[in-house]
Design an enzyme around this catalytic site. Structure first.
Site, PDB file in Angstrom:
ATOM      1  CB  CYS A 116      -0.918   0.012   1.207  1.00 41.72           C
ATOM      2  SG  CYS A 116      -1.842   1.562   1.316  1.00 41.72           S
ATOM      3  CD  GLN A 122      -4.437  15.736  12.946  1.00 43.88           C
ATOM      4  OE1 GLN A 122      -4.663  15.194  11.863  1.00 43.88           O
ATOM      5  NE2 GLN A 122      -5.255  16.601  13.495  1.00 43.88           N
ATOM      6  CB  CYS A 163     -11.168  17.179   8.831  1.00 45.68           C
ATOM      7  SG  CYS A 163     -12.440  16.668   9.981  1.00 45.68           S
TER       8      CYS A 163
HETATM    9  N1  SAH Z   1      -7.062  18.874  18.169  1.00 45.88           N
HETATM   10  C1  SAH Z   1      -6.770  17.459  18.265  1.00 45.88           C
HETATM   11  C2  SAH Z   1      -7.970  16.552  18.004  1.00 45.88           C
HETATM   12  C3  SAH Z   1      -8.918  16.915  16.903  1.00 45.88           C
HETATM   13  S1  SAH Z   1     -10.063  15.638  16.479  1.00 45.88           S
HETATM   14  C4  SAH Z   1      -5.578  17.104  17.391  1.00 45.88           C
HETATM   15  O1  SAH Z   1      -5.228  17.820  16.477  1.00 45.88           O
HETATM   16  O2  SAH Z   1      -4.967  16.059  17.629  1.00 45.88           O
HETATM   17  C5  SAH Z   1     -11.575  16.190  17.187  1.00 45.88           C
HETATM   18  C6  SAH Z   1     -11.713  15.859  18.657  1.00 45.88           C
HETATM   19  O3  SAH Z   1     -12.977  16.354  19.128  1.00 45.88           O
HETATM   20  C7  SAH Z   1     -11.716  14.368  19.002  1.00 45.88           C
HETATM   21  O4  SAH Z   1     -10.727  14.137  19.962  1.00 45.88           O
HETATM   22  C8  SAH Z   1     -13.137  14.119  19.591  1.00 45.88           C
HETATM   23  O5  SAH Z   1     -13.127  13.166  20.637  1.00 45.88           O
HETATM   24  C9  SAH Z   1     -13.508  15.481  20.111  1.00 45.88           C
HETATM   25  N2  SAH Z   1     -14.945  15.818  20.240  1.00 45.88           N
HETATM   26  C10 SAH Z   1     -15.978  15.401  19.458  1.00 45.88           C
HETATM   27  N3  SAH Z   1     -17.116  16.040  19.817  1.00 45.88           N
HETATM   28  C11 SAH Z   1     -16.805  16.871  20.841  1.00 45.88           C
HETATM   29  C12 SAH Z   1     -17.566  17.808  21.614  1.00 45.88           C
HETATM   30  N4  SAH Z   1     -18.857  18.005  21.409  1.00 45.88           N
HETATM   31  N5  SAH Z   1     -16.902  18.503  22.557  1.00 45.88           N
HETATM   32  C13 SAH Z   1     -15.569  18.334  22.776  1.00 45.88           C
HETATM   33  N6  SAH Z   1     -14.816  17.454  22.075  1.00 45.88           N
HETATM   34  C14 SAH Z   1     -15.424  16.731  21.119  1.00 45.88           C
END
Ligand code: SAH
Length: 454
Positions: free
Chosen positions: A159, A286, A411
């Site tokens: 892959c 990520q 995203c």
């Molecule tokens: N900023 C981090 C993660 C982004 S992913 C990074 O870059 O690594 C989005 C995150 O939002 C996930 O960890 C998910 O668990 C969280 N999430 C989803 N719905 C949410 C909500 N209503 N309130 C707070 N966090 C939430």
């Protein structure tokens, strides 16, 4: 309209949000996976809805100059990288157009705010994590990916978006299963409780080269597991952790709740810039480490911190961005819904000597409001929600908080545009919108947006 099961010869006039080619008969659009703007193609009509249809590409009569033959031998069957027939520049052009289109049509913004996507220098072998389904397909063990819109596993030897280690682990697993007659937990796409192996997951630290292998089975007892361990240990460079996970459920969720470290460490480590992170089988991290640094440094630049600010980091996951913000601000609050992620975030902050970060478990919409009610006044708010975007209550709380700056990491350009429209109506002005290509060869695109209070 088109008629189902009839063949048509059509001109492709544009590209849909998923990268499909669009042809039009009068104003009726037909979506064709694998076709490119400017091409003349022969299709079979496979669906004819009232307002749009779908066609299967039968033949490219006049190819586009942007078309390339994918290097991947499974490109036609695999459901993974659906735009690898576009050359890389064309992929970035397509993503640029897609973001501009969303900003114009959904957010009502001028498209000159959208910057050209930052792409990868070498857009291959970029992922640091893969979960490969294992199944019996027509009497043979297949380890690979699902075919487009199906649960049929395609056996894949190579892959090109994964690290080469993943190909090697898959090969070792395949020959171990064949040698000891160990059966997969699905047969021709159907769950088979007599079988055993469900998935194999591989994670690799980009800067540390540390490797974790997770064997997912539906039962606790795995015959010849010591041979599996020995084969992995002796043949995989950088192996640091081998984990056995038990998931007896027949669902799409890959990992069960029962983890056993069967060799080495429980976690591997990796760095983003100079910050060190522990990664367990379940940690969110990520998946494109090269572009993560680009994404985070853009977010940090847009936050324009001087060291005096109070910052909120909503949807902080394991606190990755939070640490970068903490280093440049007076105080940062990270908010995240998953308690385990917050436990990791607290550990990560401690390990990296960031002492001005405070983490809260709960929904961003509730916790940010609570902070405001307690009288905390943020100068900057960073949000990084999942695909569905921000809850309206959070957008209202942001408006009430009146920060100088908001940085929105997204995203999904469509939900991003929807939320930017709301923030614009609530007193913010959208500045630069910077797409970052985290997922080459797929239609996905990440964006970072700078907003200022009017
Ligand atoms: N900023 C981090 C993660 C982004 S992913 C990074 O870059 O690594 C989005 C995150 O939002 C996930 O960890 C998910 O668990 C969280 N999430 C989803 N719905 C949410 C909500 N209503 N309130 C707070 N966090 C939430």
């Amino acid at each position: 309209m088109i008629e189902k099961n009839k063949e048509y010869i059509l001109d492709i006039v544009g590209q849909g949000y998923e990268g499909e080619g669009i042809a039009k008969i009068d104003s009726y659009p037909i979506f064709i996976q694998g076709a490119l703007t400017g091409e003349k193609v022969k299709i079979l009509a496979i669906k004819a809805n009232k307002n749009f249809g779908f066609g299967k590409l039968l033949e490219i009569i006049e190819p586009s100059e942007e078309r390339v033959t994918p290097e991947c031998e499974n490109a036609k069957r695999c459901g993974g990288c659906s735009i690898q027939h576009m050359n890389y520049k064309n992929q970035l052009d397509f993503k640029f157009d897609r973001v501009k289109d969303c900003m114009h049509k959904i957010a009502g913004l001028t498209t000159d705010l959208v910057q050209y996507p930052i792409g990868m220098e070498t857009p291959s072998r970029y992922r640091n994590k893969v979960q490969l389904p294992v199944g019996m397909v027509k009497g043979k063990i297949a380890i690979g990916f699902y075919a487009t819109r199906s649960h049929n596993i395609i056996d894949i030897n190579k892959c090109l978006i994964q690290d080469e280690i993943a190909d090697k682990v898959a090969a070792i697993t395949r020959s171990w299963m064949e040698k000891y007659k160990i059966l997969p937990a699905t047969t021709d796409g159907i769950f088979d409780p007599k079988g055993l192996v469900k998935h194999i997951m591989i994670r690799k630290g980009f800067k540390t080269n540390e490797v974790m292998v997770v064997l997912v089975t539906i039962k606790k007892t795995v015959p010849h597991i010591n041979e599996f361990i020995a084969n992995i240990r002796d043949n995989i460079d950088g192996i640091k952790s081998i984990v056995h996970n038990i998931n007896s459920k027949d669902t799409n969720v890959v990992l069960g709740t029962d983890f056993r470290t069967i060799w080495g460490a429980e976690k591997i480590t990796d760095y983003i810039d100079e910050f060190k992170f522990n990664i367990s089988p379940v940690s969110f991290f990520q998946i494109n480490p090269v572009q993560t640094e680009v994404l985070y440094s853009t977010a940090l630049k847009y936050a324009a911190l001087t060291g005096k600010e109070t910052v909120f980091d909503a949807y902080c996951g394991t606190g990755t961005i939070t640490l970068f913000l903490g280093q440049k601000a007076k105080k940062v609050y990270g908010v995240e819904i998953v308690p385990e992620a917050i436990e990791n975030a607290i550990e990560n902050a401690k390990e990296n000597k960031i002492y001005n970060a405070e983490f809260l478990v709960g929904t961003a919409e509730e916790k940010i409001q609570e902070l405001l009610d307690q009288g905390v006044e943020p100068d900057t708010i960073v949000v990084d929600p999942p695909r569905k975007g921000c809850d309206i209550k959070l957008l209202e709380a942001i408006a009430e908080a009146k920060p100088k700056n908001v940085v929105y990491i997204s995203c999904d350009p469509s939900t991003l545009a929807r939320d930017l429209k709301i923030l614009t109506e609530k007193g913010f002005k959208v500045g630069k919108i910077q797409p970052v290509d985290m997922f080459p060869h797929t239609p996905h695109i990440e964006c970072v947006v700078k907003l200022k209070r009017k």
